[in-house]
Design a protein around this motif. Structure first.
Motif, PDB file in Angstrom:
ATOM      1  N   MET A 154      -0.848  -9.801  -9.243  1.00 38.51           N
ATOM      2  CA  MET A 154      -0.152 -10.212  -8.010  1.00 38.51           C
ATOM      3  C   MET A 154      -1.104 -10.226  -6.820  1.00 38.51           C
ATOM      4  SD  MET A 154       3.562  -8.447  -8.318  1.00 38.51           S
ATOM      5  CE  MET A 154       2.968  -6.843  -8.722  1.00 38.51           C
ATOM      6  N   GLU A 155      -1.987  -9.243  -6.788  1.00 40.24           N
ATOM      7  CA  GLU A 155      -2.980  -9.209  -5.691  1.00 40.24           C
ATOM      8  C   GLU A 155      -3.831 -10.485  -5.733  1.00 40.24           C
ATOM      9  OE1 GLU A 155      -3.348  -6.920  -3.309  1.00 40.24           O
ATOM     10  OE2 GLU A 155      -5.300  -7.530  -2.526  1.00 40.24           O
ATOM     11  N   ASP A 156      -4.269 -10.873  -6.927  1.00 35.86           N
ATOM     12  CA  ASP A 156      -5.076 -12.105  -7.057  1.00 35.86           C
ATOM     13  C   ASP A 156      -4.275 -13.327  -6.624  1.00 35.86           C
ATOM     14  OD1 ASP A 156      -7.161 -10.662  -8.000  1.00 35.86           O
ATOM     15  OD2 ASP A 156      -6.889 -11.215 -10.112  1.00 35.86           O
ATOM     16  N   GLU A 157      -3.025 -13.375  -7.045  1.00 35.22           N
ATOM     17  CA  GLU A 157      -2.176 -14.532  -6.702  1.00 35.22           C
ATOM     18  C   GLU A 157      -2.015 -14.654  -5.192  1.00 35.22           C
ATOM     19  OE1 GLU A 157      -0.156 -16.897  -8.772  1.00 35.22           O
ATOM     20  OE2 GLU A 157      -1.966 -16.420  -9.885  1.00 35.22           O
ATOM     21  N   LEU A 158      -1.787 -13.527  -4.528  1.00 37.28           N
ATOM     22  CA  LEU A 158      -1.620 -13.604  -3.071  1.00 37.28           C
ATOM     23  C   LEU A 158      -2.961 -13.796  -2.361  1.00 37.28           C
ATOM     24  CD1 LEU A 158       1.252 -11.219  -1.910  1.00 37.28           C
ATOM     25  CD2 LEU A 158       1.283 -13.659  -2.362  1.00 37.28           C
ATOM     26  N   GLY A 159      -4.044 -13.757  -3.132  1.00 34.85           N
ATOM     27  CA  GLY A 159      -5.346 -14.125  -2.567  1.00 34.85           C
ATOM     28  C   GLY A 159      -5.502 -15.630  -2.474  1.00 34.85           C
ATOM     29  N   GLY A 188       1.959   3.139  -7.830  1.00 31.22           N
ATOM     30  CA  GLY A 188       0.515   3.051  -7.619  1.00 31.22           C
ATOM     31  C   GLY A 188       0.073   1.940  -6.685  1.00 31.22           C
ATOM     32  N   LEU A 189       1.002   1.315  -5.973  1.00 29.80           N
ATOM     33  CA  LEU A 189       0.576   0.304  -5.000  1.00 29.80           C
ATOM     34  C   LEU A 189       0.247   0.987  -3.673  1.00 29.80           C
ATOM     35  CD1 LEU A 189       0.191  -2.482  -3.775  1.00 29.80           C
ATOM     36  CD2 LEU A 189       2.661  -2.738  -3.618  1.00 29.80           C
ATOM     37  N   ASP A 190      -1.007   0.827  -3.243  1.00 34.92           N
ATOM     38  CA  ASP A 190      -1.400   1.385  -1.944  1.00 34.92           C
ATOM     39  C   ASP A 190      -2.302   0.388  -1.217  1.00 34.92           C
ATOM     40  OD1 ASP A 190      -3.825   1.523  -3.208  1.00 34.92           O
ATOM     41  OD2 ASP A 190      -3.713   3.671  -3.589  1.00 34.92           O
ATOM     42  N   GLU A 191      -2.888   0.822  -0.117  1.00 33.29           N
ATOM     43  CA  GLU A 191      -3.676  -0.101   0.725  1.00 33.29           C
ATOM     44  C   GLU A 191      -4.902  -0.666   0.013  1.00 33.29           C
ATOM     45  OE1 GLU A 191      -3.320   3.498   3.389  1.00 33.29           O
ATOM     46  OE2 GLU A 191      -2.448   3.038   1.469  1.00 33.29           O
ATOM     47  N   LYS A 192      -5.215  -0.088  -1.165  1.00 31.74           N
ATOM     48  CA  LYS A 192      -6.382  -0.614  -1.898  1.00 31.74           C
ATOM     49  C   LYS A 192      -6.099  -2.001  -2.448  1.00 31.74           C
ATOM     50  CE  LYS A 192      -8.049   3.914  -3.152  1.00 31.74           C
ATOM     51  NZ  LYS A 192      -7.308   4.858  -3.975  1.00 31.74           N
ATOM     52  N   ARG A 193      -4.859  -2.404  -2.404  1.00 35.61           N
ATOM     53  CA  ARG A 193      -4.535  -3.802  -2.746  1.00 35.61           C
ATOM     54  C   ARG A 193      -4.059  -4.467  -1.456  1.00 35.61           C
ATOM     55  NH1 ARG A 193      -3.071  -1.242  -7.523  1.00 35.61           N
ATOM     56  NH2 ARG A 193      -4.249  -1.970  -9.323  1.00 35.61           N
ATOM     57  N   PRO A 194      -5.017  -4.942  -0.651  1.00 37.17           N
ATOM     58  CA  PRO A 194      -4.681  -5.336   0.729  1.00 37.17           C
ATOM     59  C   PRO A 194      -3.730  -6.519   0.840  1.00 37.17           C
ATOM     60  CG  PRO A 194      -6.985  -5.822   0.215  1.00 37.17           C
ATOM     61  CD  PRO A 194      -6.448  -5.043  -0.940  1.00 37.17           C
ATOM     62  N   ARG A 201       3.924  -5.266   4.668  1.00 37.22           N
ATOM     63  CA  ARG A 201       3.982  -5.050   6.133  1.00 37.22           C
ATOM     64  C   ARG A 201       4.611  -6.254   6.824  1.00 37.22           C
ATOM     65  NH1 ARG A 201      -1.135  -2.517   6.467  1.00 37.22           N
ATOM     66  NH2 ARG A 201      -1.978  -4.553   7.006  1.00 37.22           N
ATOM     67  N   THR A 202       4.241  -7.448   6.359  1.00 38.13           N
ATOM     68  CA  THR A 202       4.737  -8.674   7.008  1.00 38.13           C
ATOM     69  C   THR A 202       6.245  -8.827   6.809  1.00 38.13           C
ATOM     70  OG1 THR A 202       2.605  -9.635   6.484  1.00 38.13           O
ATOM     71  CG2 THR A 202       4.289 -11.161   7.231  1.00 38.13           C
ATOM     72  N   ILE A 203       6.714  -8.578   5.589  1.00 39.71           N
ATOM     73  CA  ILE A 203       8.158  -8.757   5.387  1.00 39.71           C
ATOM     74  C   ILE A 203       8.948  -7.682   6.156  1.00 39.71           C
ATOM     75  CG2 ILE A 203       7.998  -9.993   3.178  1.00 39.71           C
ATOM     76  CD1 ILE A 203       8.912  -7.375   1.786  1.00 39.71           C
ATOM     77  N   HIS A 204       8.392  -6.481   6.213  1.00 38.85           N
ATOM     78  CA  HIS A 204       9.120  -5.402   6.901  1.00 38.85           C
ATOM     79  C   HIS A 204       9.241  -5.676   8.401  1.00 38.85           C
ATOM     80  CE1 HIS A 204       8.131  -2.473   3.375  1.00 38.85           C
ATOM     81  NE2 HIS A 204       9.095  -3.324   3.104  1.00 38.85           N
ATOM     82  N   ALA A 205       8.341  -6.484   8.917  1.00 37.85           N
ATOM     83  CA  ALA A 205       8.387  -6.793  10.361  1.00 37.85           C
ATOM     84  C   ALA A 205       9.336  -7.952  10.668  1.00 37.85           C
ATOM     85  CB  ALA A 205       6.975  -7.127  10.851  1.00 37.85           C
ATOM     86  N   ARG A 206       9.838  -8.637   9.657  1.00 38.78           N
ATOM     87  CA  ARG A 206      10.718  -9.788   9.945  1.00 38.78           C
ATOM     88  C   ARG A 206      12.030  -9.300  10.560  1.00 38.78           C
ATOM     89  NH1 ARG A 206       9.059 -14.649   7.232  1.00 38.78           N
ATOM     90  NH2 ARG A 206      11.136 -15.584   7.341  1.00 38.78           N
ATOM     91  N   PRO A 207      12.478  -9.954  11.616  1.00 40.94           N
ATOM     92  CA  PRO A 207      13.726  -9.511  12.261  1.00 40.94           C
ATOM     93  C   PRO A 207      14.903  -9.479  11.285  1.00 40.94           C
ATOM     94  CG  PRO A 207      12.571 -11.099  13.636  1.00 40.94           C
ATOM     95  CD  PRO A 207      11.812 -11.034  12.345  1.00 40.94           C
ATOM     96  N   ALA A 208      14.980 -10.441  10.375  1.00 39.08           N
ATOM     97  CA  ALA A 208      16.108 -10.466   9.434  1.00 39.08           C
ATOM     98  C   ALA A 208      16.048  -9.244   8.508  1.00 39.08           C
ATOM     99  CB  ALA A 208      16.085 -11.752   8.611  1.00 39.08           C
TER     100      ALA A 208
END
Ligand SMILES: N[C@@H](CCC(=O)N[C@@H](CS)C(=O)NCC(=O)O)C(=O)O
Length: 223
Positions: A154-159, A188-194, A201-208
């Motif tokens: 998933m990390e690669d895909e979002l790259g 095991g998902l942490d900031e090491k998978r930016p 972080r982006t979805i959590h900031a969405r007003p909806a």
């Protein structure tokens, strides 16, 4: 009026989020997990025989299974907004991630949750080393390497693109939110998978998303 049968700390949170993204009116019927077993209360079985959440009703339609609910609501009410056009690579990726969330990502996360609970749960002292050995072996051979591969993938895909289906936010991102939140809580998902971390972080900031949290109540995934 759409009714969402919402279990606390559960997959139904993403249905509330989807409805907020769509700007649709809806009613939330709340159900509380049993504090010891974490299972849903039996009242949910009156809505759907499996007694799991989410379930929605929309007029004559009663529908369970979060992927089916997301596809139904996005397809019926959010075609231009949250569903890529048919016949495009984005649409194929949309379908892929829509199924991947529950089909590929949730099973190892659930296995890890169960094995972790076996290790830490109450049992006679002389059984504990055996239980730990069995669950540790199963986790090390099967669960953890699989989770790592899935997260790396998933990390690669979002790259290669901003959202799971393509350049535009879609309902597949909403469906993918729960396994990624569960992976951050216990997989095991942490900031090491930016890339994945930025996604969260982006979805959590969405007003909806924020509005859905207010509607759904406390949302804390099981560890
Ligand atoms: N694959 C189903 C899973 C449904 C499910 O297991 N829901 C959990 C909440 S996250 C539940 O209802 N758990 C309580 C129980 O099993 O009693 C979906 O995506 O809707």
């Amino acid at each position: 009026m759409i009714i969402v049968h919402h279990l606390n700390n559960s997959r139904s949170q993403r249905i509330l989020w989807l409805l907020e993204e769509l700007g649709l009116p809806y009613e939330v019927k709340r159900y509380q997990r049993d504090a010891r077993t974490m299972l849903a209360p039996p009242e949910l079985r009156a809505v759907h025989p499996l007694g799991k959440s989410p379930v929605i009703s929309d007029g004559d339609v009663t529908l369970a299974e979060s992927g089916a609910i997301v596809e139904y609501l996005a397809g019926k009410y959010g075609r231009e907004k949250l569903v890529p056009a048919e016949g495009t690579p984005e649409r194929l990726r949309y379908t892929y991630w829509m199924h991947f969330a529950e089909g590929s990502m949730m099973p190892p996360l659930l296995l890890k949750l169960i094995f972790d609970r076996i290790e830490s749960g109450p049992m006679p002292f002389f059984v504990r080393p055996i239980a730990r050995k069995i669950s540790g072996t199963a986790k090390n051979i099967m669960v953890l390497p699989n989770l790592k591969r899935l997260l790396d993938f998933m990390e690669d895909e979002l790259g290669t693109r901003e959202w799971f289906a393509g350049a535009a936010f879609s309902a597949a991102d909403i469906q993918m939110s729960f396994p990624l939140e569960a992976a951050a809580a216990r997989g095991g998902l942490d900031e090491k998978r930016p890339k994945l971390w930025t996604f969260l972080r982006t979805i959590h900031a969405r007003p909806a998303y924020q509005r859905a949290l207010e509607k759904g109540g406390k949302y804390e995934l099981l560890r």
